[in-house]
Design an enzyme around this catalytic site. Structure first.
Site, PDB file in Angstrom:
ATOM      1  N   ALA A 293       0.824  -1.210   0.000  1.00  0.00           N
ATOM      2  CA  ALA A 293       0.000   0.000   0.000  1.00  0.00           C
ATOM      3  C   ALA A 293       0.855   1.256   0.000  1.00  0.00           C
ATOM      4  CB  ALA A 293      -0.938  -0.011   1.214  1.00  0.00           C
TER       5      ALA A 293
ATOM      6  N   LYS B 206      10.595   1.997   9.682  1.00  0.00           N
ATOM      7  CA  LYS B 206      11.422   1.879  10.884  1.00  0.00           C
ATOM      8  C   LYS B 206      12.496   0.808  10.773  1.00  0.00           C
ATOM      9  CE  LYS B 206       8.140  -1.151  13.288  1.00  0.00           C
ATOM     10  NZ  LYS B 206       7.238  -1.264  14.443  1.00  0.00           N
TER      11      LYS B 206
ATOM     12  N   THR C  11       4.421  -7.451   3.710  1.00  0.00           N
ATOM     13  CA  THR C  11       4.108  -7.747   2.313  1.00  0.00           C
ATOM     14  C   THR C  11       4.902  -8.931   1.777  1.00  0.00           C
ATOM     15  OG1 THR C  11       3.393  -5.496   1.768  1.00  0.00           O
ATOM     16  CG2 THR C  11       4.212  -6.848  -0.048  1.00  0.00           C
TER      17      THR C  11
ATOM     18  N   TYR D 155       5.951 -11.508   3.072  1.00  0.00           N
ATOM     19  CA  TYR D 155       5.601 -12.819   3.620  1.00  0.00           C
ATOM     20  C   TYR D 155       4.277 -13.348   3.076  1.00  0.00           C
ATOM     21  CZ  TYR D 155       9.411 -11.959   6.862  1.00  0.00           C
ATOM     22  OH  TYR D 155      10.648 -11.708   7.409  1.00  0.00           O
TER      23      TYR D 155
ATOM     24  N   GLU E  18      -8.244 -20.550  -2.731  1.00  0.00           N
ATOM     25  CA  GLU E  18      -8.040 -20.536  -1.282  1.00  0.00           C
ATOM     26  C   GLU E  18      -9.387 -20.564  -0.577  1.00  0.00           C
ATOM     27  OE1 GLU E  18      -4.806 -18.162   0.347  1.00  0.00           O
ATOM     28  OE2 GLU E  18      -4.413 -17.399  -1.658  1.00  0.00           O
TER      29      GLU E  18
ATOM     30  N   HIS F  49      -4.481 -17.311  11.233  1.00  0.00           N
ATOM     31  CA  HIS F  49      -4.320 -18.205  10.087  1.00  0.00           C
ATOM     32  C   HIS F  49      -4.376 -19.638  10.602  1.00  0.00           C
ATOM     33  CE1 HIS F  49      -2.898 -20.083   6.440  1.00  0.00           C
ATOM     34  NE2 HIS F  49      -3.008 -18.912   5.835  1.00  0.00           N
TER      35      HIS F  49
ATOM     36  N   ARG G 129     -11.409 -18.805   6.775  1.00  0.00           N
ATOM     37  CA  ARG G 129     -10.332 -19.002   7.746  1.00  0.00           C
ATOM     38  C   ARG G 129     -10.828 -19.071   9.189  1.00  0.00           C
ATOM     39  NH1 ARG G 129      -5.514 -15.149   5.278  1.00  0.00           N
ATOM     40  NH2 ARG G 129      -4.948 -16.573   3.602  1.00  0.00           N
TER      41      ARG G 129
ATOM     42  N   HIS H 271      -2.592 -13.611  12.587  1.00  0.00           N
ATOM     43  CA  HIS H 271      -2.199 -13.405  11.195  1.00  0.00           C
ATOM     44  C   HIS H 271      -2.547 -12.031  10.651  1.00  0.00           C
ATOM     45  CE1 HIS H 271      -1.181 -14.440   7.117  1.00  0.00           C
ATOM     46  NE2 HIS H 271      -2.419 -14.304   6.691  1.00  0.00           N
TER      47      HIS H 271
ATOM     48  N   GLU I 279      -3.253  -2.827   5.710  1.00  0.00           N
ATOM     49  CA  GLU I 279      -3.748  -3.503   6.914  1.00  0.00           C
ATOM     50  C   GLU I 279      -4.020  -2.545   8.056  1.00  0.00           C
ATOM     51  OE1 GLU I 279      -2.628  -7.368   9.766  1.00  0.00           O
ATOM     52  OE2 GLU I 279      -1.252  -6.717   8.184  1.00  0.00           O
TER      53      GLU I 279
ATOM     54  N   ARG J 132     -11.386 -11.623   7.102  1.00  0.00           N
ATOM     55  CA  ARG J 132     -10.873 -11.343   5.760  1.00  0.00           C
ATOM     56  C   ARG J 132     -10.928 -12.574   4.869  1.00  0.00           C
ATOM     57  NH1 ARG J 132      -5.503 -11.748   3.328  1.00  0.00           N
ATOM     58  NH2 ARG J 132      -4.811 -12.656   5.286  1.00  0.00           N
TER      59      ARG J 132
ATOM     60  N   LEU K 169      -3.594  -8.019  -0.414  1.00  0.00           N
ATOM     61  CA  LEU K 169      -2.702  -7.379  -1.388  1.00  0.00           C
ATOM     62  C   LEU K 169      -3.505  -6.529  -2.366  1.00  0.00           C
ATOM     63  CD1 LEU K 169      -0.128 -10.223  -2.215  1.00  0.00           C
ATOM     64  CD2 LEU K 169       0.249  -8.171  -0.825  1.00  0.00           C
TER      65      LEU K 169
END
Length: 529
Positions: free
Chosen positions: A19, A39, A47, A49, A120, A236, A284, A343, A367, A378, A384
């Site tokens: 984003a 930071k 992102t 991962y 998914e 997750h 999920r 997650h 997020e 979600r 993404l």
């Protein structure tokens, strides 16, 4: 504290994930002077991962439609998704993916040369577009960082965002930061876009990297913005289990189940077939809850994901395969031990569909934001896509809002008063025990009391202190919301209120800070009429 240095920009983006970089690139193309602050290293966020892919309907899968994607998203959101937001974001998806590909992102192709697809949980069709097998986030991050380098956009790694500076009217006038040595600085700007990710580090075990400490949400709350739906923390269902662990755990992408992986209990029996019509491909929250119940009923430490029937597992899922092999597991020959872990934050800073918050000059995307897309849970691989769509929309909003110029305050003093701080591990243990999968009033109250007893006022002197302050504040917010919502919905499961309650249908809990700096549920937002 006095500012050690000052700089100026039209827009400061906090975070270098999908984003943030999308917004930065689009804003630069619109002629804005942009600085990206992060930071840690520029690729250290969540992102990279993301494994499964980007959920999007491109019109080349027979029978699939955007309307079907909308319906799946609304079903997963369990009555709290905003139908208008879902529709707008998903219809913008194809154009957003096209812009990402134009910036160099390379997605997997099938034997006919078309974009490959996987499926998914919660999806009624094969519409998830992967890259690198199960390395979609890494490819998205690579492409956006390369585009950022090509445009020579200023990146400021190793600087944690502390607070938004505001003028006498409460509008954003700058951003206070601290570098890795604790030295302060100020970026003078009329626009700050938060794209800092979620707060998975609120829990002992998570798929999130160490950067996911909720700094952006805390900053927004202190600036006067509202947050909503923070009680909906998605766990997750399938994270690699290698024994009790603290910190980031390797994800086993949902696409493994989408391509035939089966969940088994300790006796080798499938347990999802009697839980949901989609079995292993249920949303999920359903799968994570079923795994938790199975573990409690059997006394096991983990369940197993049998993916031995998936051909050429190492080629199809190289990231998962590497993590398994590092743990001494051969997923092509034996089931993978898995458990749920924290997650994704379904809630966040309340924004419109252009990233605007209630604070003039403060924007949020990804997020950290709550657009209404995710609701109470979600849908897999919608994140993404949301980052791409809202990042681009936020850039256009910042450019449009420049037509109403605001004075930038000249005071160089950064107000950073003492804030509540509790020990990080204590917060994580309390939240994992009382605010994970399955919550009740007694546990929530006990966790709140435990954190309160360990909290003291202090002035954070560096990144760790800023993170601890954020985690303390977010723990208070999540517990307040979880204690208020007396029902089970999506990924908020109350064992003392196990059923949905229609009084809460389409009712999002908004929280702001009271005059003492504590998060409180806003009056009138609790129950829908």
């Amino acid at each position: 504290m006095n500012a050690g240095w000052e700089a100026a920009a039209d827009l400061v983006v906090v975070g270098s994930g999908v984003a943030g970089l999308t917004a930065a690139l689009d804003a630069a193309e619109l002629g804005l002077r942009v600085v990206v602050v992060t930071k840690d290293a520029v690729d250290a966020g969540s992102t990279r991962y993301a494994q499964g892919g980007i959920a999007v309907v491109l019109g080349d899968v027979p029978g699939d439609t955007v309307e079907a994607h909308v319906a799946d998203t609304l079903t997963a959101g369990a009555g709290l998704s905003d139908a208008a937001a879902v529709t707008e974001i998903l219809y913008d998806g194809p154009a957003a993916v096209a812009r990402l590909r134009a910036r160099g992102a390379v997605f997997d192709s099938d034997a006919d040369g078309r974009l490959a697809r996987t499926r998914e949980g919660g999806h009624s069709a094969f519409r998830v577009v992967p890259a690198g097998g199960d390395a979609t986030g890494a490819e998205v991050e690579r492409a956006l960082l390369a585009a950022t380098t090509d445009r020579r956009l200023p990146l400021l790694p190793g600087h944690v965002a502390v607070d938004a500076l505001r003028d006498e009217r409460g509008a954003v006038a700058g951003l206070a930061v601290l570098d890795d040595a604790g030295r302060p600085g100020v970026l003078r700007t009329p626009a700050v876009l938060l794209a800092s990710g979620g707060y998975g580090q609120l829990y002992l075990s998570t798929t999130n990297p160490a950067t996911a400490t909720g700094d952006g949400l805390a900053l927004a709350l202190r600036a006067g913005a509202a947050v909503a739906d923070v009680e909906f923390v998605q766990f997750h269902p399938t994270v690699l289990y290698t024994g009790p662990a603290v910190g980031r755990r390797p994800l086993v992408t949902e696409a493994v189940r989408g391509e035939g992986g089966l969940l088994l209990d300790r006796a080798g029996r499938r347990f999802m077939t009697g839980v949901h019509p989609l079995a292993e491909l249920a949303p999920r929250d359903v799968v994570a809850k079923a795994i938790s119940h199975t573990l409690a009923a059997t006394g096991a430490d983990c369940v197993h994901l049998d993916a031995t029937a998936i051909p050429d597992f190492a080629r199809r899922f190289p990231t998962v395969h590497a993590a398994c092999r590092a743990a001494g597991i051969d997923p092509g020959r034996e089931p993978i031990p898995v458990t749920p872990a924290a997650h994704y934050a379904c809630g966040g800073v309340v924004t419109d569909l252009h990233g605007r918050t209630s604070v003039p000059g403060l924007y949020a995307a990804g997020e950290v934001a709550r657009t209404g897309l995710h609701g109470a849970n979600r849908l897999a691989s919608n994140s993404l896509l949301e980052g791409l769509v809202i990042g681009a929309r936020a850039a256009r909003a910042v450019a449009a809002d420049r037509n109403t110029p605001r004075p930038v305050a000249g005071n160089c003093l950064v107000p950073w008063p003492a804030v509540p701080l509790a020990p990080r591990e204590l917060v994580q243990r309390a939240m994992s025990a009382a605010a994970g999968i399955g919550r009740d009033a007694a546990g929530i109250a006990a966790a709140s009391d435990r954190i309160e007893a360990a909290t003291a006022l202090g002035v954070p002197a560096g990144r760790a202190g800023v993170e601890d302050a954020a985690l303390t504040l977010l723990a208070q917010a999540v517990l307040a919301a979880a204690g208020t919502r007396t029902e089970s919905r999506g990924c908020h499961v109350r064992t003392d209120f196990p059923e949905r309650d229609d009084r809460w249908q389409r009712a999002s809990l908004e929280l702001t800070l009271d005059p003492t700096g504590r998060p409180v549920v806003r009056t009138g937002t609790a129950v829908a009429a």
